[in-house]
Design a protein around this motif. Sequence first.
Motif, short mmCIF file in Angstrom:
data_model
loop_
_atom_site.label_atom_id
_atom_site.label_comp_id
_atom_site.label_asym_id
_atom_site.label_seq_id
_atom_site.Cartn_x
_atom_site.Cartn_y
_atom_site.Cartn_z
N PRO A 1 32.25 -29.47 12.23
CA PRO A 1 30.82 -29.69 12.01
C PRO A 1 30.02 -29.61 13.30
N CYS A 2 28.82 -29.05 13.21
CA CYS A 2 27.92 -29.07 14.37
C CYS A 2 27.00 -30.26 14.22
N PRO A 3 27.01 -31.20 15.19
CA PRO A 3 26.17 -32.39 15.05
C PRO A 3 24.68 -32.09 15.26
N HIS A 4 24.35 -30.88 15.76
CA HIS A 4 22.94 -30.56 16.02
C HIS A 4 22.25 -30.01 14.78
N CYS A 5 22.95 -29.15 14.02
CA CYS A 5 22.29 -28.52 12.86
C CYS A 5 23.03 -28.83 11.56
N ASN A 6 24.08 -29.67 11.64
CA ASN A 6 24.84 -30.10 10.46
C ASN A 6 25.58 -28.97 9.73
N TYR B 1 30.58 -23.20 20.96
CA TYR B 1 29.22 -22.71 20.74
C TYR B 1 28.93 -22.63 19.25
N CYS B 2 27.81 -23.20 18.82
CA CYS B 2 27.42 -23.11 17.41
C CYS B 2 26.55 -21.87 17.25
N ASP B 3 27.02 -20.91 16.46
CA ASP B 3 26.25 -19.66 16.32
C ASP B 3 25.10 -19.81 15.33
N ASN B 4 24.96 -21.01 14.74
CA ASN B 4 23.82 -21.23 13.86
C ASN B 4 22.59 -21.72 14.63
N CYS B 5 22.81 -22.71 15.52
CA CYS B 5 21.64 -23.28 16.21
C CYS B 5 21.68 -23.03 17.72
N GLY B 6 22.77 -22.46 18.22
CA GLY B 6 22.86 -22.20 19.66
C GLY B 6 23.23 -23.45 20.46
ZN LIG Z 1 24.55 -26.08 15.23
#
Ligand SMILES: [Zn+2]
Length: 216
Positions: A59-64, A87-92
């Motif tokens: 899980p990405c804690p920034h964009c869920n 690296y989260c490719d959804n929110c960077g």
């Molecule tokens: Zn994210």
Amino acid sequence: MNFDTTKFKVWTWKHPLMLHWILNPGLAINELFLGQRVPKVSLIEKNNNKSLAEKSFIPCPHCNTIHSGFKWTPQNKTAFGNWFGLYCDNCGGIIPCLRNLTSAVLLIVTFPLRIWFVKSWKKKWLETQKQKFSKPLKLTTPEYNWVTQGLSFGFFMFVFMELIFPLFDGEGYKPMKLIIGVVIWTLAGLLFGYVMKKLMFNQQRKNSQDKTQQAT
Ligand SMILES: [Zn+2]
């Protein structure tokens, strides 16, 4: 971030595999030199018909966003080089990762040196991640040849422990020690490759059968 615990098991630093990542000093090499990282939180789908690799989510804690663990694999060229995190490719954003204790100590000791470069490294690193993740990613089980994987791991460890490390500990090279090193790292590499295959890529149907048997 709250997770659907009916669907997922939540692994944090308290899980034995995660604790192993933190405590095993050898893994500092993986973290610092290869940039291999383990996220602070992993979600494991409650599904006994899948292998551990298939049911791992991050899980990405920034964009869920809940990412498939397959995003960070050698087949996508994203398994290594994650020095600043995943690296989260959804929110960077950067998904926070565990820190191996030995690498933490080395990072603290070298901080006065790194402080001058770390900002520009991170900026460059982020650019590289953007490029890597802008390509289509394969989210299926990667080919895993445990012999090749094990031997390359063994070779890497041999070079590091037997060729590079003696340059610093002042003992120098001894032919017998090198020969023993080849044998030990070949065997250790093969063992590592095999355990990884069993752990990550074998389906766990046997467990589900065991459970049904217990229930009846
Ligand atoms: Zn994210």
